[in-house]
Design an enzyme around this catalytic site. Structure first.
Site, PDB file in Angstrom:
ATOM      1  N   THR A  84      -1.767 -12.906   7.985  1.00 62.32           N
ATOM      2  CA  THR A  84      -0.437 -13.279   7.530  1.00 62.32           C
ATOM      3  C   THR A  84       0.722 -13.096   8.612  1.00 62.32           C
ATOM      4  OG1 THR A  84      -0.488 -12.385   5.384  1.00 62.32           O
ATOM      5  CG2 THR A  84       1.594 -12.810   5.784  1.00 62.32           C
ATOM      6  N   CYS A 111      -3.100   1.482   6.499  1.00 63.34           N
ATOM      7  CA  CYS A 111      -3.593   1.040   7.837  1.00 63.34           C
ATOM      8  C   CYS A 111      -4.196   1.943   8.836  1.00 63.34           C
ATOM      9  CB  CYS A 111      -2.565   0.320   8.376  1.00 63.34           C
ATOM     10  SG  CYS A 111      -1.138   1.313   8.645  1.00 63.34           S
ATOM     11  N   THR A 137      -3.303  -9.173   9.163  1.00 61.51           N
ATOM     12  CA  THR A 137      -3.397  -9.903  10.464  1.00 61.51           C
ATOM     13  C   THR A 137      -3.138 -11.284  10.330  1.00 61.51           C
ATOM     14  OG1 THR A 137      -4.617  -8.234  11.758  1.00 61.51           O
ATOM     15  CG2 THR A 137      -4.840 -10.390  12.566  1.00 61.51           C
ATOM     16  N   GLU A 189       7.132   0.412  16.101  1.00 62.73           N
ATOM     17  CA  GLU A 189       8.261   0.773  15.167  1.00 62.73           C
ATOM     18  C   GLU A 189       8.386   2.400  15.744  1.00 62.73           C
ATOM     19  OE1 GLU A 189       6.705  -0.108  11.496  1.00 62.73           O
ATOM     20  OE2 GLU A 189       7.821  -1.765  11.543  1.00 62.73           O
ATOM     21  N   GLU A 227       3.346  -5.362  12.403  1.00 63.12           N
ATOM     22  CA  GLU A 227       2.430  -4.038  12.348  1.00 63.12           C
ATOM     23  C   GLU A 227       1.381  -4.681  11.350  1.00 63.12           C
ATOM     24  OE1 GLU A 227       2.617  -1.534  14.007  1.00 63.12           O
ATOM     25  OE2 GLU A 227       4.783  -2.212  15.011  1.00 63.12           O
ATOM     26  N   ASN A 272       0.726  -1.378   0.027  1.00 64.82           N
ATOM     27  CA  ASN A 272       0.107   0.027  -0.121  1.00 64.82           C
ATOM     28  C   ASN A 272       0.852   1.202  -0.056  1.00 64.82           C
ATOM     29  OD1 ASN A 272       0.693  -0.756   2.685  1.00 64.82           O
ATOM     30  ND2 ASN A 272      -1.032   0.694   3.237  1.00 64.82           N
ATOM     31  N   GLY A 300       1.743  -5.985   7.603  1.00 66.59           N
ATOM     32  CA  GLY A 300       0.812  -6.615   6.492  1.00 66.59           C
ATOM     33  C   GLY A 300      -0.392  -7.043   7.217  1.00 66.59           C
TER      34      GLY A 300
HETATM   35  P1  NDP Z   1      -0.128  -9.469   3.297  1.00 66.32           P
HETATM   36  O1  NDP Z   1      -0.236  -9.978   4.614  1.00 66.32           O
HETATM   37  O2  NDP Z   1      -0.867 -10.227   2.379  1.00 66.32           O
HETATM   38  O3  NDP Z   1       1.306  -9.319   2.858  1.00 66.32           O
HETATM   39  C1  NDP Z   1       2.513  -8.371   3.336  1.00 66.32           C
HETATM   40  C2  NDP Z   1       3.709  -8.991   2.894  1.00 66.32           C
HETATM   41  O4  NDP Z   1       3.996 -10.300   3.464  1.00 66.32           O
HETATM   42  C3  NDP Z   1       3.840  -9.045   1.427  1.00 66.32           C
HETATM   43  O5  NDP Z   1       5.218  -8.666   1.006  1.00 66.32           O
HETATM   44  C4  NDP Z   1       3.456 -10.394   1.364  1.00 66.32           C
HETATM   45  O6  NDP Z   1       4.094 -11.055   0.002  1.00 66.32           O
HETATM   46  C5  NDP Z   1       4.126 -11.036   2.524  1.00 66.32           C
HETATM   47  N1  NDP Z   1       3.700 -12.446   2.849  1.00 66.32           N
HETATM   48  C6  NDP Z   1       2.436 -12.953   2.700  1.00 66.32           C
HETATM   49  N2  NDP Z   1       2.553 -14.215   3.062  1.00 66.32           N
HETATM   50  C7  NDP Z   1       3.590 -14.355   3.797  1.00 66.32           C
HETATM   51  C8  NDP Z   1       4.133 -15.790   4.709  1.00 66.32           C
HETATM   52  N3  NDP Z   1       3.364 -16.526   4.870  1.00 66.32           N
HETATM   53  N4  NDP Z   1       5.460 -15.481   5.069  1.00 66.32           N
HETATM   54  C9  NDP Z   1       6.107 -14.242   4.914  1.00 66.32           C
HETATM   55  N5  NDP Z   1       5.582 -13.238   4.372  1.00 66.32           N
HETATM   56  C10 NDP Z   1       4.302 -13.419   3.703  1.00 66.32           C
HETATM   57  O7  NDP Z   1      -0.455  -7.790   3.376  1.00 66.32           O
HETATM   58  P2  NDP Z   1      -0.991  -7.070   1.999  1.00 66.32           P
HETATM   59  O8  NDP Z   1       0.512  -6.772   1.222  1.00 66.32           O
HETATM   60  O9  NDP Z   1      -2.334  -7.354   1.591  1.00 66.32           O
HETATM   61  O10 NDP Z   1      -1.095  -5.388   2.862  1.00 66.32           O
HETATM   62  C11 NDP Z   1      -2.361  -4.965   3.301  1.00 66.32           C
HETATM   63  C12 NDP Z   1      -2.409  -5.241   5.010  1.00 66.32           C
HETATM   64  O11 NDP Z   1      -1.252  -4.777   5.458  1.00 66.32           O
HETATM   65  C13 NDP Z   1      -3.449  -4.794   5.586  1.00 66.32           C
HETATM   66  O12 NDP Z   1      -4.094  -5.491   6.567  1.00 66.32           O
HETATM   67  C14 NDP Z   1      -2.997  -3.448   6.276  1.00 66.32           C
HETATM   68  O13 NDP Z   1      -3.862  -3.052   7.445  1.00 66.32           O
HETATM   69  C15 NDP Z   1      -1.812  -3.838   6.545  1.00 66.32           C
HETATM   70  N6  NDP Z   1      -0.675  -2.888   6.978  1.00 66.32           N
HETATM   71  C16 NDP Z   1      -0.546  -2.469   8.353  1.00 66.32           C
HETATM   72  C17 NDP Z   1       0.189  -1.677   8.645  1.00 66.32           C
HETATM   73  C18 NDP Z   1       0.673  -1.017  10.040  1.00 66.32           C
HETATM   74  O14 NDP Z   1       1.585  -0.379  10.022  1.00 66.32           O
HETATM   75  N7  NDP Z   1       0.150  -1.646  11.078  1.00 66.32           N
HETATM   76  C19 NDP Z   1       0.659  -0.534   7.597  1.00 66.32           C
HETATM   77  C20 NDP Z   1       0.128  -0.927   6.194  1.00 66.32           C
HETATM   78  C21 NDP Z   1      -0.397  -1.921   6.005  1.00 66.32           C
HETATM   79  P3  NDP Z   1       3.301 -10.819  -1.557  1.00 66.32           P
HETATM   80  O15 NDP Z   1       2.228 -10.151  -1.161  1.00 66.32           O
HETATM   81  O16 NDP Z   1       4.289 -10.697  -2.365  1.00 66.32           O
HETATM   82  O17 NDP Z   1       2.572 -12.277  -1.419  1.00 66.32           O
END
Ligand code: NDP
Length: 475
Positions: A229, A281, A227, A460, A247, A149, A225
């Site tokens: 994941t 987020c 929750t 963080e 996060e 994002n 990413g």
């Molecule tokens: P995901 O959890 O799908 O992915 C985040 C990252 O983790 C990506 O690089 C993804 O790879 C990777 N990933 C996916 N599965 C695994 C695994 N099993 N092991 C290790 N890495 C993995 O999130 P999104 O990318 O869809 O992002 C959106 C989410 O992020 C929302 O829920 C949002 O709220 C949260 N977010 C939280 C923030 C915070 O600071 N609290 C800030 C910004 C977003 P790939 O996508 O390449 O498959």
């Protein structure tokens, strides 16, 4: 264009030769191929980092500062190129990439460059007969995994403190937004970052992310990413006793009182709900409005939101661009359908707009406001992560707090009132890691950043990040 991994200062093809298509979601066109890295590539990166780690850990704070600060300078000097890459990967408005994503990536490096020089630790005297002092030493090789994002913004938010604290890093951007991370590799070489100190692997979560998390020599994982994941990562990393910072998602309440500064609040609520198409987020998605102004506020907010300019992300005038992918568009549209089934009334939006750019395969959704839903329905409980908000009314401060805290998430809240005492009272009762009063997304990089409950573990930012990326040793 074929992107490559950045390992030991070189750009390498993935060992097994697997690639994924990178799509521009605003046009539906494939713009590049990126490696789908596997355990073999993670192993190469760990070997490069292991060679580099002793020297980087003992590099002086001043020398680390010079290199990280140079990276910040180079990011700033390449603003247009990086902003274009970010917009082309994600469909976000170019104006947003230029004003938010890329400047913040530079600020992250500049901020933590200075931390490399200023990070200090404590000493504890025991009367006049003994003294303890604490060393905070780099962990060694750490993993940083970030979402799509705010691609370069969140990628650098992890990498910069990890490097400043003297670690070597294996980092993975989202497969949906790889290009600025790829360009960061070039920038690091230009800035003179020693080979192997930062290694950038591309690929999906299944192959690349999970291989980083499971590698025994990667001793800490900083993840942003979803929750679900986060849970999977914790299941693998916790039994290996890795340090983890998670996060995660949010469902952020926004509490609006009748005594707020009205015009400013209307305008800011439109921004906090729909910036980056609601894919931040920290975006507010549950808008709680005091009953006495509910009808007027609703009407004025709808009016404001309907004026937002949706369209080609490359045009400077565009305020709402595309969502990240067709799959995500479908997910958000499913939530809008669910809201209707739960009894929700769509006040505006709710549809895929006809845009000026190539319409067939793009991933736009109109900014959507929904009312008539109670706090317990799925629409008000689950993270949608798109341009969709609900509005609800309340009569008392207690009712507002109950509604706001009625969530498994606990990331951020905002309070809109001119009553200082009320604001102070509410902040102590809101179960979120961040509370803004009469503002939103106003960030000082020294402050702790993160959420409670299902929004994550750890904080963080500033000292918190430097402490996460070091091991404390008491002498
Ligand atoms: P995901 O959890 O799908 O992915 C985040 C990252 O983790 C990506 O690089 C993804 O790879 C990777 N990933 C996916 N599965 C695994 C695994 N099993 N092991 C290790 N890495 C993995 O999130 P999104 O990318 O869809 O992002 C959106 C989410 O992020 C929302 O829920 C949002 O709220 C949260 N977010 C939280 C923030 C915070 O600071 N609290 C800030 C910004 C977003 P790939 O996508 O390449 O498959």
């Amino acid at each position: 264009m074929k992107l490559k991994n950045f390992i030991g200062g070189d750009f390498l093809e993935p060992t097994l030769g697997n690639y994924i298509e990178n799509m521009n979601p605003a046009t539906g066109k494939v713009i590049s191929l990126l490696p789908n890295s596997t355990h073999e590539d993670v192993q190469l990166a760990v070997e490069a980092a292991t060679i580099a780690k002793k020297s980087w850990a003992t590099t002086s704070g001043e020398d680390r500062f010079k290199i990280l600060n140079k990276i910040a300078d180079l990011i700033e000097s390449k603003l247009d190129e990086l902003a274009l890459a970010e917009t082309t990967d994600t469909g976000k408005p170019i104006k947003f990439s230029k004003a938010v994503d890329i400047p913040r990536a530079a600020s992250n490096f500049r901020f933590f460059a200075t931390a490399a020089m200023q990070f200090a630790s404590e000493s504890h005297a025991m009367g006049d007969y003994a003294i303890n002092y604490t060393l905070r030493q780099p962990i060694g090789v750490v993993g940083c995994i970030s979402p799509w994002n705010l691609p370069l913004y969140l990628f650098t938010w992890k990498i910069a403190p990890a490097l400043a604290a003297g670690n070597c890093v294996i980092a993975k951007p989202s497969e949906l937004s790889p290009t600025t991370a790829y360009l960061l590799g070039e920038i690091c070489n230009e800035a003179g970052l020693p080979k192997g100190v930062l290694n950038i692997l591309h690929g999906d979560g299944l192959h690349t992310g999970s291989a980083i998390v499971a590698h025994p020599d990667i001793k800490a994982i900083s993840f942003t990413g979803g929750t679900n994941t986060g849970k999977k990562i914790a299941e693998v990393a916790a039994p290996m006793f890795k340090k983890i910072s998670l996060e995660l998602g949010g469902k952020n309440p926004c509490l609006i009182f009748a005594d707020c500064e009205y015009e400013k609040t209307i305008s800011e609520v439109s921004r906090l709900a729909f910036s980056n198409q609601g894919q931040i987020c920290l975006c507010g998605s549950r808008i709680l409005i005091e009953q006495s102004i509910y009808e007027k506020f609703k009407t004025d907010l709808i009016h404001k939101v309907q004026q937002l300019n949706i369209g080609d992300p490359l045009l400077e005038a565009t305020q709402i661009g595309s969502l990240i992918s067709k799959a995500h568009q479908q997910k958000v549209m499913n939530y809008i359908q669910l809201a209707k089934e739960e009894g929700g009334v769509i006040l505006c939006g709710g549809k895929i707009p006809i845009t000026n750019s190539q319409t067939q395969n793009n991933a736009f959704i109109e900014p959507t406001i929904i009312e008539n839903l109670g706090p317990q329905c799925r629409t008000n409980q689950e993270e949608i992560f798109g341009p969709v908000i609900t509005i609800q009314s309340f009569n008392t401060d207690e009712e507002a707090i109950t509604l706001a805290n009625d969530s498994n998430y606990g990331l951020a809240a905002s309070v809109w009132t001119n009553n200082h005492n009320r604001a102070m009272q509410l902040t102590t009762k809101l179960n979120t890691g961040i509370v803004w009063i009469n503002c939103w997304l106003l960030r000082d990089l020294r402050t702790p950043f993160g959420g409670m409950k299902d929004s994550g573990v750890g904080r963080e930012g500033g000292e918190e990040a430097m402490r996460f990326f070091t091991e404390a040793k008491n002498i």
